[in-house]
Design an enzyme around this catalytic site. Structure first.
Site, PDB file in Angstrom:
ATOM      1  N   ASP A 384       0.858  -1.178   0.000  1.00  0.00           N
ATOM      2  CA  ASP A 384       0.000   0.000   0.000  1.00  0.00           C
ATOM      3  C   ASP A 384       0.899   1.233   0.000  1.00  0.00           C
ATOM      4  OD1 ASP A 384      -2.622   1.486   0.616  1.00  0.00           O
ATOM      5  OD2 ASP A 384      -1.323   2.077   2.280  1.00  0.00           O
ATOM      6  N   ASP A 402       1.045   7.613 -10.535  1.00  0.00           N
ATOM      7  CA  ASP A 402       0.160   7.175 -11.619  1.00  0.00           C
ATOM      8  C   ASP A 402      -0.882   6.224 -11.058  1.00  0.00           C
ATOM      9  OD1 ASP A 402      -0.937   6.681 -14.088  1.00  0.00           O
ATOM     10  OD2 ASP A 402       0.640   5.296 -14.732  1.00  0.00           O
TER      11      ASP A 402
END
Length: 537
Positions: A384, A402
């Site tokens: 994460d 992104d």
């Protein structure tokens, strides 16, 4: 003389645990040494099944719609309300509690078992998902709520207890069963059987539990006609559930294909998202490979180079020895970064290992990303991003963010002031960061909210946008510590979509697409999530 006909004899209240000859409904007690244990086990199983139905609806909504908080709120609130209505509706049925309980369990097995399949069909073909979700929650909730009054009556038939003691026993089994269902759903049913088949299996378990209890210990309550009717209904329910299980894969493939314009060539449901790869060939022989995450287009092979060139190359015009990519698990941004021979290392942080596996092994993607993950300069991390950044210690010359659009609760935290503060912390003093920020044309409020949020990290921002036909007008936000950031290019070879002459135009916005003055988004006040839902969903 007193009127003897008016004399009323009051029987003493039974002591807890004492056998009574008749229950309140006037029916005789149920014999059987293990009847009470069997009933409490049935309560345990039914509670587990009920919670699995709830979690299945919430999970399906989060996969299809992406808004976990709203899906959970709708499902749980409607279902709990319906449970209260179902409990009230079951009161007149207490006289025939065993018969009513079998009917409720068969109906619940059918409604709960088919709920995921039905909702998926409503989403794929009818565009009525929320209406169908409310209807399914009402039906399942009402049937689950009807179980408790009926089981309470059946428990008192076995052994008369004080009301408080009976409720304690019943609820203890119910709550512990809910624990089993809550753990079985994410750790067993979803990963092993999938959503559709997992719900069907639970439906069968639900029906079997109710039937075994009644047919073994309460069979005296059933007449021959009732037994024959239940046998026929049971066969019908079993046929529907088993048939649905057998054809689940075919149904899912047909429903999924209805959601995409082009043939699906690869798909997987992971614990994080639904990954779909489609491919088509135009009459002129042009192949178009498209990647979707939870139904959102991530790239089209026809024009993805326009997106990735605009995102990567202005960011690498300055220092670029060490580069960090957050997201971008398809490897297409990596392809552009690795064109620079003076890039020494690239760290890519991707949440879903299935995306990395696809980008490394699927020949369609390895052709597009030029097998970028095989480059020794690349270090891929499965984590994460928010958690990973909290402990990251390196300084990166360039940071490329992104990520998917922030229209889901799980993604919104990656568009917050807290997240950008973490990314700014790992950015080297002369470094440059870029964030894909959505469309300033189709979602201007979301775009400028992201820009305002990045600004709170202490960096100076430069918004810019380019045309990507598959997406339309698409925007990015560059951020540096320089007081006057400017776009520049220093590519190792000419680019196909941008050059030094066209680059200044990218920072110019039409009057109706300029800064809308949005407030920054934070973890506690995810402004971006509300804006993205209004503009994208």
């Amino acid at each position: 003389m007193p009127d003897e006909s008016a004399t009323v004899t009051v029987a003493p209240a039974p002591v807890d645990g004492e056998q009574s000859e008749h229950t309140e409904s006037g029916q005789p007690p149920v014999p059987g040494r293990f009847a009470r244990s069997a009933l409490l086990i049935t309560v345990f199983v039914c509670a587990a099944c009920g919670l699995v139905y709830e979690l299945s609806l919430v999970t399906l909504g989060s996969y299809l719609i992406g808004d976990t908080a709203t899906q959970a709120s709708i499902t749980l609130s409607v279902m709990v309300c319906a449970m209260g209505v179902g409990a009230l509706a079951a009161k007149p049925l207490r006289q025939s509690a065993a018969v009513a309980f079998v009917a409720v369990e068969l109906a619940l097995a059918l409604a709960g078992g088919l709920s995921v399949l039905g909702l998926y069909a409503a989403y794929a073909w009818l565009d009525l998902y929320t209406t169908a979700l409310v209807a399914a929650s009402c039906v399942i909730g009402a049937l689950v709520g009807a179980e408790i009054p009926l089981l309470m009556e059946m428990l008192q038939r076995i052994r008369k207890q004080a009301a408080g003691s009976a409720v304690a026993d019943l609820f203890a089994a119910d709550y512990v069963g809910a624990l089993l269902g809550g753990l079985a759903c994410p750790f067993l049913l979803l990963p092993v059987f999938g959503q559709i088949r997992g719900s069907l299996i639970v439906g069968v378990v639900n029906a079997v539990a109710g039937l075994v209890l009644v047919l073994v210990w309460f069979r005296a309550d059933l007449s021959k006609v009732v037994k024959a009717s239940f046998a026929a209904v049971t066969v019908l329910v079993a046929a529907v559930l088993v048939g649905s299980y057998v054809y689940a894969d075919r149904f899912e493939a047909t429903a999924q294909q209805a959601l995409f314009a082009y043939p699906i060539v690869w798909q997987r449901q992971t614990e994080y998202q639904k990954i779909v790869l489609t491919e088509s060939v135009s009459p002129f022989g042009t192949r178009d490979t498209r990647l979707f995450l939870n139904g959102d287009l991530q790239f089209s092979s026809v024009d993805e180079y326009r997106y990735h060139e605009a995102m990567v190359h202005p960011t690498l015009a300055g220092p670029r020895r060490d580069v960090l990519v957050i997201g971008g698990g398809d490897g297409l941004a990596l392809r552009e970064i690795l064109e620079y021979p003076d890039v020494e290392s690239v760290t890519l942080v991707e949440l879903d290992p299935a995306v990395l596996e696809l980008a490394r092994t699927d020949p369609r993607l390895t052709e597009l990303n030029r097998n970028s993950f095989a480059d020794p300069r690349v270090h891929a991390v499965t984590a994460d991003a928010f958690t990973w950044l909290r402990t990251a210690a390196a300084d990166y010359d360039a940071v490329i963010v992104d990520l998917p659009d922030p229209d889901q609760t799980s993604i919104a935290k990656l568009y917050s002031t807290e997240f950008y503060a973490l990314t700014a912390r790992v950015l080297a003093p002369g470094g440059t960061m870029v964030v894909q920020a959505g469309s300033p044309f189709f979602a201007p409020h979301s775009y400028w909210c992201i820009a305002a949020t990045i600004r709170t990290s202490g960096l100076n921002i430069l918004p810019y946008h380019v045309d990507v036909p598959s997406f339309g007008d698409w925007g990015f936000v560059q951020a540096t510590r320089a007081p006057d950031p400017r776009l520049a290019l220093d590519p190792p070879a000419p680019l196909r979509s941008i050059d030094e002459q066209s680059l200044p135009a990218a920072t110019v916005f039409a009057p109706d697409r300029r800064d809308t003055g949005e407030q920054p988004s934070t973890l506690m006040h995810p402004t971006i999530l509300d804006l993205a839902r209004k503009e994208w969903v």
